[in-house]
Design a protein around this motif. Structure first.
Motif, PDB file in Angstrom:
ATOM      1  N   ILE A 148       0.722  -0.967   0.041  1.00  0.00           N
ATOM      2  CA  ILE A 148       0.043   0.051   0.079  1.00  0.00           C
ATOM      3  C   ILE A 148       0.862   1.244  -0.071  1.00  0.00           C
ATOM      4  CG2 ILE A 148      -1.664   1.354   1.283  1.00  0.00           C
ATOM      5  CD1 ILE A 148      -2.690  -1.238   2.289  1.00  0.00           C
ATOM      6  N   ARG A 149       2.121   1.377   0.809  1.00  0.00           N
ATOM      7  CA  ARG A 149       2.885   2.507   0.910  1.00  0.00           C
ATOM      8  C   ARG A 149       3.413   2.509  -0.365  1.00  0.00           C
ATOM      9  NH1 ARG A 149       6.615   1.194   4.404  1.00  0.00           N
ATOM     10  NH2 ARG A 149       6.024  -0.922   5.134  1.00  0.00           N
ATOM     11  N   ALA A 150       4.052   1.600  -1.071  1.00  0.00           N
ATOM     12  CA  ALA A 150       4.436   1.513  -2.368  1.00  0.00           C
ATOM     13  C   ALA A 150       3.624   2.503  -3.361  1.00  0.00           C
ATOM     14  CB  ALA A 150       4.940   0.537  -2.764  1.00  0.00           C
ATOM     15  N   GLU A 151       2.261   2.020  -3.413  1.00  0.00           N
ATOM     16  CA  GLU A 151       1.182   2.731  -4.435  1.00  0.00           C
ATOM     17  C   GLU A 151       1.083   4.259  -4.004  1.00  0.00           C
ATOM     18  OE1 GLU A 151       0.556   0.798  -7.305  1.00  0.00           O
ATOM     19  OE2 GLU A 151       2.189  -0.301  -6.420  1.00  0.00           O
ATOM     20  N   GLN A 152       0.955   4.519  -2.647  1.00  0.00           N
ATOM     21  CA  GLN A 152       0.653   5.838  -2.438  1.00  0.00           C
ATOM     22  C   GLN A 152       2.037   6.641  -2.862  1.00  0.00           C
ATOM     23  OE1 GLN A 152      -0.119   5.412   2.019  1.00  0.00           O
ATOM     24  NE2 GLN A 152      -2.362   5.077   1.394  1.00  0.00           N
ATOM     25  N   ASP A 153       3.161   6.087  -2.726  1.00  0.00           N
ATOM     26  CA  ASP A 153       4.350   6.835  -3.039  1.00  0.00           C
ATOM     27  C   ASP A 153       4.220   7.167  -4.550  1.00  0.00           C
ATOM     28  OD1 ASP A 153       5.512   6.973  -0.551  1.00  0.00           O
ATOM     29  OD2 ASP A 153       6.831   5.269  -0.835  1.00  0.00           O
ATOM     30  N   LYS A 154       3.801   6.244  -5.516  1.00  0.00           N
ATOM     31  CA  LYS A 154       3.667   6.333  -6.636  1.00  0.00           C
ATOM     32  C   LYS A 154       2.540   7.444  -6.919  1.00  0.00           C
ATOM     33  CE  LYS A 154       4.692   1.524  -7.832  1.00  0.00           C
ATOM     34  NZ  LYS A 154       3.734   0.187  -8.378  1.00  0.00           N
ATOM     35  N   LEU A 155       1.712   7.617  -6.415  1.00  0.00           N
ATOM     36  CA  LEU A 155       0.549   8.426  -6.661  1.00  0.00           C
ATOM     37  C   LEU A 155       1.114  10.129  -6.185  1.00  0.00           C
ATOM     38  CD1 LEU A 155      -2.508   6.793  -5.396  1.00  0.00           C
ATOM     39  CD2 LEU A 155      -2.423   7.538  -7.590  1.00  0.00           C
ATOM     40  N   ARG A 156       1.966  10.194  -5.266  1.00  0.00           N
ATOM     41  CA  ARG A 156       2.476  11.350  -4.800  1.00  0.00           C
ATOM     42  C   ARG A 156       3.513  11.638  -5.883  1.00  0.00           C
ATOM     43  NH1 ARG A 156       3.351   8.562   0.074  1.00  0.00           N
ATOM     44  NH2 ARG A 156       1.731   9.033   1.832  1.00  0.00           N
ATOM     45  N   TRP A 157       4.213  10.746  -6.252  1.00  0.00           N
ATOM     46  CA  TRP A 157       5.214  11.241  -7.467  1.00  0.00           C
ATOM     47  C   TRP A 157       4.321  11.399  -8.693  1.00  0.00           C
ATOM     48  CZ3 TRP A 157       5.300   7.989 -11.962  1.00  0.00           C
ATOM     49  CH2 TRP A 157       6.657   8.167 -12.865  1.00  0.00           C
ATOM     50  N   ALA A 158       3.336  10.945  -9.187  1.00  0.00           N
ATOM     51  CA  ALA A 158       2.857  11.125 -10.455  1.00  0.00           C
ATOM     52  C   ALA A 158       2.035  12.468 -10.648  1.00  0.00           C
ATOM     53  CB  ALA A 158       1.720  10.149 -10.689  1.00  0.00           C
ATOM     54  N   ASP A 159       2.313  12.962 -11.920  1.00  0.00           N
ATOM     55  CA  ASP A 159       1.527  14.082 -12.326  1.00  0.00           C
ATOM     56  C   ASP A 159       0.198  13.648 -12.985  1.00  0.00           C
ATOM     57  OD1 ASP A 159       3.662  15.991 -11.765  1.00  0.00           O
ATOM     58  OD2 ASP A 159       4.831  15.222 -13.579  1.00  0.00           O
ATOM     59  N   VAL A 160       0.324  12.430 -13.767  1.00  0.00           N
ATOM     60  CA  VAL A 160      -0.831  11.875 -14.237  1.00  0.00           C
ATOM     61  C   VAL A 160      -0.998  10.448 -14.084  1.00  0.00           C
ATOM     62  CG1 VAL A 160      -1.741  11.430 -16.553  1.00  0.00           C
ATOM     63  CG2 VAL A 160      -0.341  13.602 -16.488  1.00  0.00           C
ATOM     64  N   VAL A 161      -2.276  10.228 -13.776  1.00  0.00           N
ATOM     65  CA  VAL A 161      -2.768   8.782 -13.448  1.00  0.00           C
ATOM     66  C   VAL A 161      -3.491   8.290 -14.642  1.00  0.00           C
ATOM     67  CG1 VAL A 161      -3.784   7.142 -12.004  1.00  0.00           C
ATOM     68  CG2 VAL A 161      -2.611   9.125 -10.912  1.00  0.00           C
ATOM     69  N   LEU A 162      -3.070   7.141 -15.202  1.00  0.00           N
ATOM     70  CA  LEU A 162      -3.888   6.556 -16.236  1.00  0.00           C
ATOM     71  C   LEU A 162      -4.350   5.271 -15.616  1.00  0.00           C
ATOM     72  CD1 LEU A 162      -1.799   6.979 -19.522  1.00  0.00           C
ATOM     73  CD2 LEU A 162      -3.747   8.503 -18.769  1.00  0.00           C
ATOM     74  N   MET A 163      -5.673   4.917 -15.907  1.00  0.00           N
ATOM     75  CA  MET A 163      -6.227   3.570 -15.498  1.00  0.00           C
ATOM     76  C   MET A 163      -6.553   2.743 -16.863  1.00  0.00           C
ATOM     77  SD  MET A 163      -8.399   4.109 -12.224  1.00  0.00           S
ATOM     78  CE  MET A 163      -7.970   4.402 -10.348  1.00  0.00           C
ATOM     79  N   HIS A 164      -5.939   1.595 -16.965  1.00  0.00           N
ATOM     80  CA  HIS A 164      -6.573   0.766 -18.131  1.00  0.00           C
ATOM     81  C   HIS A 164      -7.070  -0.479 -17.817  1.00  0.00           C
ATOM     82  CE1 HIS A 164      -3.389   2.527 -21.545  1.00  0.00           C
ATOM     83  NE2 HIS A 164      -3.258   3.423 -20.466  1.00  0.00           N
ATOM     84  N   PHE A 165      -8.512  -0.419 -18.154  1.00  0.00           N
ATOM     85  CA  PHE A 165      -9.071  -1.848 -17.589  1.00  0.00           C
ATOM     86  C   PHE A 165     -10.263  -2.101 -18.665  1.00  0.00           C
ATOM     87  CE2 PHE A 165     -11.074   2.050 -15.534  1.00  0.00           C
ATOM     88  CZ  PHE A 165     -12.371   1.659 -15.894  1.00  0.00           C
ATOM     89  N   PRO A 166     -10.747  -3.260 -18.638  1.00  0.00           N
ATOM     90  CA  PRO A 166     -11.794  -3.591 -19.586  1.00  0.00           C
ATOM     91  C   PRO A 166     -12.929  -3.414 -18.537  1.00  0.00           C
ATOM     92  CG  PRO A 166     -11.081  -5.668 -18.380  1.00  0.00           C
ATOM     93  CD  PRO A 166      -9.977  -4.444 -18.000  1.00  0.00           C
ATOM     94  N   LEU A 167     -14.188  -2.916 -19.131  1.00  0.00           N
ATOM     95  CA  LEU A 167     -15.604  -2.538 -18.573  1.00  0.00           C
ATOM     96  C   LEU A 167     -16.109  -3.949 -18.070  1.00  0.00           C
ATOM     97  CD1 LEU A 167     -17.150  -0.242 -17.608  1.00  0.00           C
ATOM     98  CD2 LEU A 167     -18.868  -0.646 -19.582  1.00  0.00           C
ATOM     99  N   TRP A 168     -16.013  -4.538 -17.008  1.00  0.00           N
ATOM    100  CA  TRP A 168     -16.735  -5.941 -16.523  1.00  0.00           C
ATOM    101  C   TRP A 168     -17.871  -5.490 -15.685  1.00  0.00           C
ATOM    102  CZ3 TRP A 168     -11.719  -9.010 -15.137  1.00  0.00           C
ATOM    103  CH2 TRP A 168     -10.937  -9.593 -16.226  1.00  0.00           C
ATOM    104  N   TRP A 169     -18.930  -6.148 -16.080  1.00  0.00           N
ATOM    105  CA  TRP A 169     -20.103  -5.981 -15.315  1.00  0.00           C
ATOM    106  C   TRP A 169     -20.539  -4.350 -14.867  1.00  0.00           C
ATOM    107  CZ3 TRP A 169     -23.774  -9.153 -15.713  1.00  0.00           C
ATOM    108  CH2 TRP A 169     -23.696 -10.598 -16.025  1.00  0.00           C
ATOM    109  N   TYR A 170     -20.227  -3.592 -15.977  1.00  0.00           N
ATOM    110  CA  TYR A 170     -20.619  -2.250 -15.738  1.00  0.00           C
ATOM    111  C   TYR A 170     -19.715  -1.559 -14.720  1.00  0.00           C
ATOM    112  CZ  TYR A 170     -25.017  -3.777 -17.722  1.00  0.00           C
ATOM    113  OH  TYR A 170     -25.623  -4.201 -18.728  1.00  0.00           O
TER     114      TYR A 170
END
Length: 251
Positions: free
Chosen positions: A78-100
């Protein structure tokens, strides 16, 4: 720019995986720094539970989350992902739409990473939200693969309008902690995509990413801008020409 891609698909050779690769190659080629959180490859634990918090004396789950964040005892992933979010200027979420919605593993990433104290707070520890907050100054965009054809996700489509389906993610997950939410990059009719169509989709994605710094975000109303009363209900007289989730757009 520093760009975090959060990618959720179990098959690397899927369309979602191929578009993630297109994004990484294009963005790095344009001189951006790119980090990818490949949730399936990481073996990401989707369920949030007490094991995420270490030793804590707090009572409720929310209180334990906040205490662990404050004390630095959150699980290392969790702490590693929070560090990535603090670091980032842009967040892209790539995913398929599953069950809406998004795949469960991606929702689990949100559940575990967006902890009390980091992305939200309440009571005496309340954080600004809806247009302000811990993740303000960042831009976010969804890249979504959708099996059904576009008309089925239109204003009269049987599946509901795609803007309504994505509102909980756009407004409730990304805008809530302060990110500027860009219009999504949508690929409909993904059951069969031949090489010619994929080339067109990839070109469209590259064009969109080339403008990632200048695209106008969705104009959601801010909580602190005066459009809502003390109960957080939209004031009378606003949004007269809109219905449903459209009420929360300022323009």
């Amino acid at each position: 720019m520093r760009i975090l891609i959060v990618y959720a698909h179990p098959e690397p050779d899927s369309l979602t995986g191929a578009l993630k690769d297109v994004a990484v190659h294009h963005l790095r080629g344009a001189g951006h720094e790119v980090v990818v959180s490949d949730l399936y490859a990481m073996g990401w634990k989707a369920q949030a539970d007490a094991a995420d918090f270490g030793e804590t004396g707090a009572g409720t789950f929310m209180q334990a989350s906040g205490e662990a964040y404050s004390n630095g005892t959150l699980a290392a992933d969790i702490r590693a992902e929070q560090d990535k979010l603090r670091w980032a200027d842009v967040v892209l979420m790539h995913f398929p739409l599953w069950w809406y919605s998004m795949p469960a593993i991606l929702k689990g990433w949100v559940d575990r990473v967006f902890t009390n104290g980091f992305a939200y707070g309440s009571g005496s520890t309340a954080l600004p939200r809806y247009g302000a907050g811990a993740l303000s100054g960042r831009r976010a965009m969804l890249v979504v693969s959708i099996g059904g054809r576009e008309p089925a996700y239109s204003d009269r489509g049987i599946n509901g309008h795609i803007d309504d389906l994505l509102f909980p993610i756009h407004h409730g997950i990304l805008y809530y902690p302060g990110m500027d939410v860009l219009p999504p990059f949508l690929v409909h009719g993904t059951i069969r995509v031949d090489s010619e169509r994929f080339a067109d989709i990839a070109a469209d994605l590259r064009e969109r990413l080339a403008r990632i710094e200048t695209i106008e975000p969705i104009p959601y109303r801010t909580q602190a801008g005066g459009d809502y009363d003390r109960s957080l209900r939209l004031r009378d007289g606003l949004g007269r020409d809109a219905t449903g989730f459209g009420l929360h757009r300022a323009g």
